[in-house]
Design a protein around this motif. Sequence first.
Motif, short mmCIF file in Angstrom:
data_model
loop_
_atom_site.label_atom_id
_atom_site.label_comp_id
_atom_site.label_asym_id
_atom_site.label_seq_id
_atom_site.Cartn_x
_atom_site.Cartn_y
_atom_site.Cartn_z
N SER A 107 0.54 -0.97 0.18
CA SER A 107 0.12 0.08 0.28
C SER A 107 1.10 1.59 0.08
CB SER A 107 -1.22 0.69 1.02
OG SER A 107 0.01 -0.01 2.25
N GLN A 109 2.02 3.03 2.74
CA GLN A 109 0.93 3.24 3.73
C GLN A 109 1.90 3.25 4.94
OE1 GLN A 109 -2.91 3.85 3.59
NE2 GLN A 109 -3.23 4.69 2.30
N THR A 132 -1.14 8.79 9.58
CA THR A 132 -1.00 8.37 8.40
C THR A 132 -0.36 9.02 7.12
OG1 THR A 132 -3.04 7.25 8.84
CG2 THR A 132 -2.34 6.53 6.71
N TYR A 133 0.49 8.05 6.77
CA TYR A 133 1.40 8.20 5.87
C TYR A 133 1.35 7.70 4.08
CZ TYR A 133 5.40 9.82 2.66
OH TYR A 133 6.50 10.07 1.80
N ASP A 134 0.99 8.26 3.05
CA ASP A 134 0.72 7.84 1.84
C ASP A 134 2.10 8.19 1.00
OD1 ASP A 134 0.28 7.13 -0.89
OD2 ASP A 134 -1.47 7.53 0.25
#
Length: 183
Positions: A107, A109, A132-134
Motif C-alpha cells: 500500500s 502507507q 497516516t502517511y501515503d
Amino acid sequence: MSRLLAASLVLLVFAPGCKPGSGEGASGGQPPPEVVLHGARLESFDGDRLIRSGTARQVSYQRTTGEVWATDATIRIPPGSPPQGAPPGTEGGVEVSAPNMEGSLASKQVVASGGVIIRTGKGMEARTPRLTYDATTERAHGNEGVTVKGPDYRLRADRFELFFPDETFNFAGSVESVLGAPE
C-alpha cells in the motif's frame, strides 16, 4: 534486490512499521518476522538524490505479507527543492518521530502512533496521537487532534493534512490559534 535491503528501504520509503515488543511479529497468530534489525539506520534514494532517511531502535519485516514494524522510529524527508545554492537536504524538510510505526510495501502507507512529533525546518513542531502517511501522494493526515507550536504562534485543531514537498499544513474541524510570541 535482497529481502534485507527491501526491508530497509520500506522503513525509509513509506514508513517503517512499528510493533511494540521485542522481535514479535504481527498479532493474530502470524508467524514471527523473517528479518529483525536492531539499531537500524536507513537511506532511500531516487537516482542519486536522497529522498528519505531515518533511524529506528528495531525494525521487523514479514516477507510473505510485506509488512514492516518499527519502534522508536524517525523519518526525515528533505524539502522538495532546496533554496538556491543550498546542498540538497540541508534546509527545510520534515522529520516525523513516533514510538511505533507500521507500514506495508503493497500500500506504500505507514501509520505512526503512540505520540507522533512532526518537526519542520521552518521551526514548527506538531504533536498528534496518530498519523497516516501515503508515500505515493507524499501526504500525511490525522483525525485525532493536533497541537502546533511555531516561532510566533500556537494552534490546536481536530484534523490535519500535511503535504511534504512544500511543508504545507491544512487544518480542519475546530481550529483555535494564538498569534504572537510563545508564552
